[in-house]
Design a protein around this motif. Structure first.
Motif, PDB file in Angstrom:
ATOM      1  N   ALA A  73      38.691  50.950  20.954  1.00 61.20           N
ATOM      2  CA  ALA A  73      38.578  50.399  22.305  1.00 61.20           C
ATOM      3  C   ALA A  73      39.906  50.405  23.052  1.00 61.20           C
ATOM      4  CB  ALA A  73      38.018  48.978  22.243  1.00 61.20           C
ATOM      5  N   GLY A  74      41.011  50.148  22.344  1.00 62.93           N
ATOM      6  CA  GLY A  74      42.310  50.102  23.004  1.00 62.93           C
ATOM      7  C   GLY A  74      42.689  51.435  23.621  1.00 62.93           C
ATOM      8  N   GLU A  75      42.629  52.487  22.827  1.00 62.36           N
ATOM      9  CA  GLU A  75      42.960  53.813  23.343  1.00 62.36           C
ATOM     10  C   GLU A  75      41.952  54.250  24.407  1.00 62.36           C
ATOM     11  OE1 GLU A  75      43.521  56.769  20.404  1.00 62.36           O
ATOM     12  OE2 GLU A  75      45.291  55.823  19.520  1.00 62.36           O
ATOM     13  N   ASN A  76      40.683  53.938  24.194  1.00 60.90           N
ATOM     14  CA  ASN A  76      39.663  54.337  25.167  1.00 60.90           C
ATOM     15  C   ASN A  76      39.891  53.680  26.523  1.00 60.90           C
ATOM     16  OD1 ASN A  76      38.382  55.907  23.266  1.00 60.90           O
ATOM     17  ND2 ASN A  76      36.776  54.418  22.815  1.00 60.90           N
ATOM     18  N   LEU A  77      40.299  52.406  26.513  1.00 63.98           N
ATOM     19  CA  LEU A  77      40.509  51.702  27.769  1.00 63.98           C
ATOM     20  C   LEU A  77      41.694  52.289  28.529  1.00 63.98           C
ATOM     21  CD1 LEU A  77      39.784  49.458  29.724  1.00 63.98           C
ATOM     22  CD2 LEU A  77      41.239  47.910  28.396  1.00 63.98           C
ATOM     23  N   ILE A  78      42.807  52.541  27.835  1.00 65.83           N
ATOM     24  CA  ILE A  78      43.975  53.122  28.498  1.00 65.83           C
ATOM     25  C   ILE A  78      43.649  54.520  29.018  1.00 65.83           C
ATOM     26  CG2 ILE A  78      46.329  53.957  28.157  1.00 65.83           C
ATOM     27  CD1 ILE A  78      46.196  50.998  28.357  1.00 65.83           C
ATOM     28  N   ARG A  79      42.937  55.300  28.232  1.00 64.62           N
ATOM     29  CA  ARG A  79      42.570  56.651  28.657  1.00 64.62           C
ATOM     30  C   ARG A  79      41.697  56.599  29.908  1.00 64.62           C
ATOM     31  NH1 ARG A  79      41.190  58.285  24.204  1.00 64.62           N
ATOM     32  NH2 ARG A  79      42.933  59.661  23.703  1.00 64.62           N
ATOM     33  N   MET A  80      40.715  55.707  29.921  1.00 65.80           N
ATOM     34  CA  MET A  80      39.838  55.581  31.084  1.00 65.80           C
ATOM     35  C   MET A  80      40.620  55.111  32.303  1.00 65.80           C
ATOM     36  SD  MET A  80      36.958  55.667  32.670  1.00 65.80           S
ATOM     37  CE  MET A  80      35.780  55.991  31.358  1.00 65.80           C
ATOM     38  N   PHE A  81      41.524  54.147  32.107  1.00 65.82           N
ATOM     39  CA  PHE A  81      42.332  53.632  33.209  1.00 65.82           C
ATOM     40  C   PHE A  81      43.172  54.748  33.835  1.00 65.82           C
ATOM     41  CE2 PHE A  81      46.432  52.105  34.717  1.00 65.82           C
ATOM     42  CZ  PHE A  81      46.064  51.148  35.636  1.00 65.82           C
ATOM     43  N   LEU A  82      43.862  55.510  33.014  1.00 60.32           N
ATOM     44  CA  LEU A  82      44.711  56.585  33.532  1.00 60.32           C
ATOM     45  C   LEU A  82      43.886  57.666  34.214  1.00 60.32           C
ATOM     46  CD1 LEU A  82      47.209  56.871  30.549  1.00 60.32           C
ATOM     47  CD2 LEU A  82      47.698  55.969  32.831  1.00 60.32           C
ATOM     48  N   LEU A 137      44.389  48.058  46.523  1.00 61.44           N
ATOM     49  CA  LEU A 137      43.841  46.779  46.094  1.00 61.44           C
ATOM     50  C   LEU A 137      44.895  45.933  45.383  1.00 61.44           C
ATOM     51  CD1 LEU A 137      41.362  44.948  45.803  1.00 61.44           C
ATOM     52  CD2 LEU A 137      40.805  46.180  43.694  1.00 61.44           C
ATOM     53  N   VAL A 138      45.670  46.561  44.507  1.00 61.24           N
ATOM     54  CA  VAL A 138      46.709  45.820  43.787  1.00 61.24           C
ATOM     55  C   VAL A 138      47.784  45.333  44.755  1.00 61.24           C
ATOM     56  CG1 VAL A 138      48.544  45.999  42.062  1.00 61.24           C
ATOM     57  CG2 VAL A 138      46.288  46.975  41.598  1.00 61.24           C
ATOM     58  N   ARG A 139      48.204  46.193  45.681  1.00 63.53           N
ATOM     59  CA  ARG A 139      49.207  45.781  46.667  1.00 63.53           C
ATOM     60  C   ARG A 139      48.709  44.578  47.476  1.00 63.53           C
ATOM     61  NH1 ARG A 139      53.365  49.372  47.506  1.00 63.53           N
ATOM     62  NH2 ARG A 139      53.068  51.515  46.739  1.00 63.53           N
ATOM     63  N   SER A 140      47.445  44.624  47.855  1.00 65.67           N
ATOM     64  CA  SER A 140      46.881  43.525  48.633  1.00 65.67           C
ATOM     65  C   SER A 140      46.803  42.251  47.806  1.00 65.67           C
ATOM     66  CB  SER A 140      45.489  43.908  49.139  1.00 65.67           C
ATOM     67  OG  SER A 140      44.912  42.867  49.881  1.00 65.67           O
ATOM     68  N   ALA A 151      42.562  38.180  28.746  1.00 66.62           N
ATOM     69  CA  ALA A 151      43.709  37.981  29.635  1.00 66.62           C
ATOM     70  C   ALA A 151      44.924  38.767  29.146  1.00 66.62           C
ATOM     71  CB  ALA A 151      44.043  36.498  29.735  1.00 66.62           C
ATOM     72  N   LEU A 152      45.106  38.842  27.840  1.00 65.67           N
ATOM     73  CA  LEU A 152      46.218  39.617  27.297  1.00 65.67           C
ATOM     74  C   LEU A 152      46.026  41.112  27.584  1.00 65.67           C
ATOM     75  CD1 LEU A 152      46.670  37.776  23.875  1.00 65.67           C
ATOM     76  CD2 LEU A 152      48.283  37.784  25.789  1.00 65.67           C
ATOM     77  N   VAL A 153      44.808  41.578  27.448  1.00 64.55           N
ATOM     78  CA  VAL A 153      44.519  42.974  27.800  1.00 64.55           C
ATOM     79  C   VAL A 153      44.826  43.208  29.274  1.00 64.55           C
ATOM     80  CG1 VAL A 153      42.684  44.685  28.071  1.00 64.55           C
ATOM     81  CG2 VAL A 153      42.800  43.307  25.985  1.00 64.55           C
ATOM     82  N   GLY A 211      50.300  45.437  34.192  1.00 63.32           N
ATOM     83  CA  GLY A 211      51.674  45.920  34.078  1.00 63.32           C
ATOM     84  C   GLY A 211      51.772  47.427  34.208  1.00 63.32           C
ATOM     85  N   LEU A 212      50.819  48.143  33.620  1.00 59.36           N
ATOM     86  CA  LEU A 212      50.808  49.598  33.729  1.00 59.36           C
ATOM     87  C   LEU A 212      50.543  50.030  35.174  1.00 59.36           C
ATOM     88  CD1 LEU A 212      50.939  52.377  32.445  1.00 59.36           C
ATOM     89  CD2 LEU A 212      48.522  52.132  31.800  1.00 59.36           C
ATOM     90  N   ALA A 213      49.620  49.355  35.835  1.00 57.35           N
ATOM     91  CA  ALA A 213      49.333  49.682  37.232  1.00 57.35           C
ATOM     92  C   ALA A 213      50.576  49.500  38.098  1.00 57.35           C
ATOM     93  CB  ALA A 213      48.191  48.813  37.759  1.00 57.35           C
ATOM     94  N   MET A 214      51.289  48.411  37.893  1.00 57.10           N
ATOM     95  CA  MET A 214      52.465  48.127  38.701  1.00 57.10           C
ATOM     96  C   MET A 214      53.579  49.132  38.425  1.00 57.10           C
ATOM     97  SD  MET A 214      52.055  45.636  40.833  1.00 57.10           S
ATOM     98  CE  MET A 214      53.773  45.258  41.194  1.00 57.10           C
ATOM     99  N   THR A 215      53.873  49.368  37.152  1.00 53.23           N
ATOM    100  CA  THR A 215      55.024  50.208  36.826  1.00 53.23           C
ATOM    101  C   THR A 215      54.773  51.689  37.095  1.00 53.23           C
ATOM    102  OG1 THR A 215      54.292  50.258  34.499  1.00 53.23           O
ATOM    103  CG2 THR A 215      55.960  48.622  35.107  1.00 53.23           C
ATOM    104  N   ARG A 216      53.559  52.156  36.885  1.00 55.38           N
ATOM    105  CA  ARG A 216      53.285  53.598  37.047  1.00 55.38           C
ATOM    106  C   ARG A 216      52.916  53.960  38.479  1.00 55.38           C
ATOM    107  NH1 ARG A 216      52.116  58.092  33.796  1.00 55.38           N
ATOM    108  NH2 ARG A 216      50.429  59.478  34.454  1.00 55.38           N
ATOM    109  N   TYR A 217      52.177  53.066  39.164  1.00 55.80           N
ATOM    110  CA  TYR A 217      51.609  53.462  40.449  1.00 55.80           C
ATOM    111  C   TYR A 217      52.163  52.704  41.647  1.00 55.80           C
ATOM    112  CZ  TYR A 217      48.296  55.692  37.324  1.00 55.80           C
ATOM    113  OH  TYR A 217      47.754  56.467  36.340  1.00 55.80           O
ATOM    114  N   ILE A 218      52.736  51.529  41.443  1.00 56.53           N
ATOM    115  CA  ILE A 218      53.237  50.749  42.575  1.00 56.53           C
ATOM    116  C   ILE A 218      54.750  50.908  42.719  1.00 56.53           C
ATOM    117  CG2 ILE A 218      53.344  48.487  43.683  1.00 56.53           C
ATOM    118  CD1 ILE A 218      50.513  49.544  43.358  1.00 56.53           C
TER     119      ILE A 218
END
Length: 203
Positions: free
Chosen positions: A88-97, A111-114, A153-155, A161-168
């Protein structure tokens, strides 16, 4: 004079859909997904509840429309849990990216910026993550219900954090890293949050 046995309820018009969505956003932001009801949203929009179902179907579909998120969790969740709990961990990151490197990425970034600058949007985003994604994923993975909120919440902390650092803020080398590198680096951490041992705090 009464018509069709109803008063004060407006039939469908070109503006009705947006009126319902506006009422839904306010209700979901104020009361959360679980606390908001289709009936209360219909009352706020001055329409019959049947009209809400006519336009949007279920409460879940109304919520997604209110969030303007062009993805359906019903399509994402089977991909995340499809390989079994251990993947599930790898699948979630892969789907997110995959999603954020697609045309969806611009909507997700907006959406994140807002959400960073608006508490109202932050509440809606929080409800989406908790009720539409993480709660359902942890349930599918068979996570102990007592631990599921913290694990979810930890997930979310890793995904946000990935959204902020990679895309924002585009922090290098994360911003330009190959997806497989990030999947290999972050997947095990996400996996531990999903299914690994939860250490008790020191006495």
């Amino acid at each position: 004079m009464r018509k069709n046995g109803r008063t004060g309820r407006r039939p469908g018009t070109p503006d009705t859909r947006e009126t319902i969505l506006s009422a839904a956003r306010d209700a979901f932001a104020e009361k959360g997904f679980d606390g908001a009801t289709v009936r209360a949203i219909a009352t706020a929009a001055a329409v019959d509840p049947a009209l809400v179902h006519h336009y949007f179907g279920t409460k879940e579909q109304l919520f997604l429309a209110a969030m303007r998120i062009p993805v359906d969790p019903a399509e994402i969740i089977p991909v995340v849990v499809g390989g079994g709990p251990d993947n599930a961990g790898e699948n979630l990151i892969r789907m997110f990216l995959k999603m954020w490197d697609s045309p969806f990425g611009s909507a997700g970034t907006a959406l994140v910026r807002s959400a960073v600058s608006s508490e109202w949007t932050a509440r809606l985003l929080r409800e989406f993550l908790v009720t539409q994604l993480l709660r359902r994923i942890t349930r599918e993975l068979g996570v102990d219900p007592a631990e599921a909120p913290l694990r979810g919440a930890l997930v979310a902390s890793q995904i946000a954090g990935l959204a902020m650092t990679r895309y924002i803020i585009k922090l290098e080398p994360i911003a330009s890293a190959a997806p497989e590198l990030l999947i290999a680096a972050m997947g095990p951490t996400i996996q531990r949050y999903f299914t690994g041992p939860m250490n008790s705090p020191a006495p």
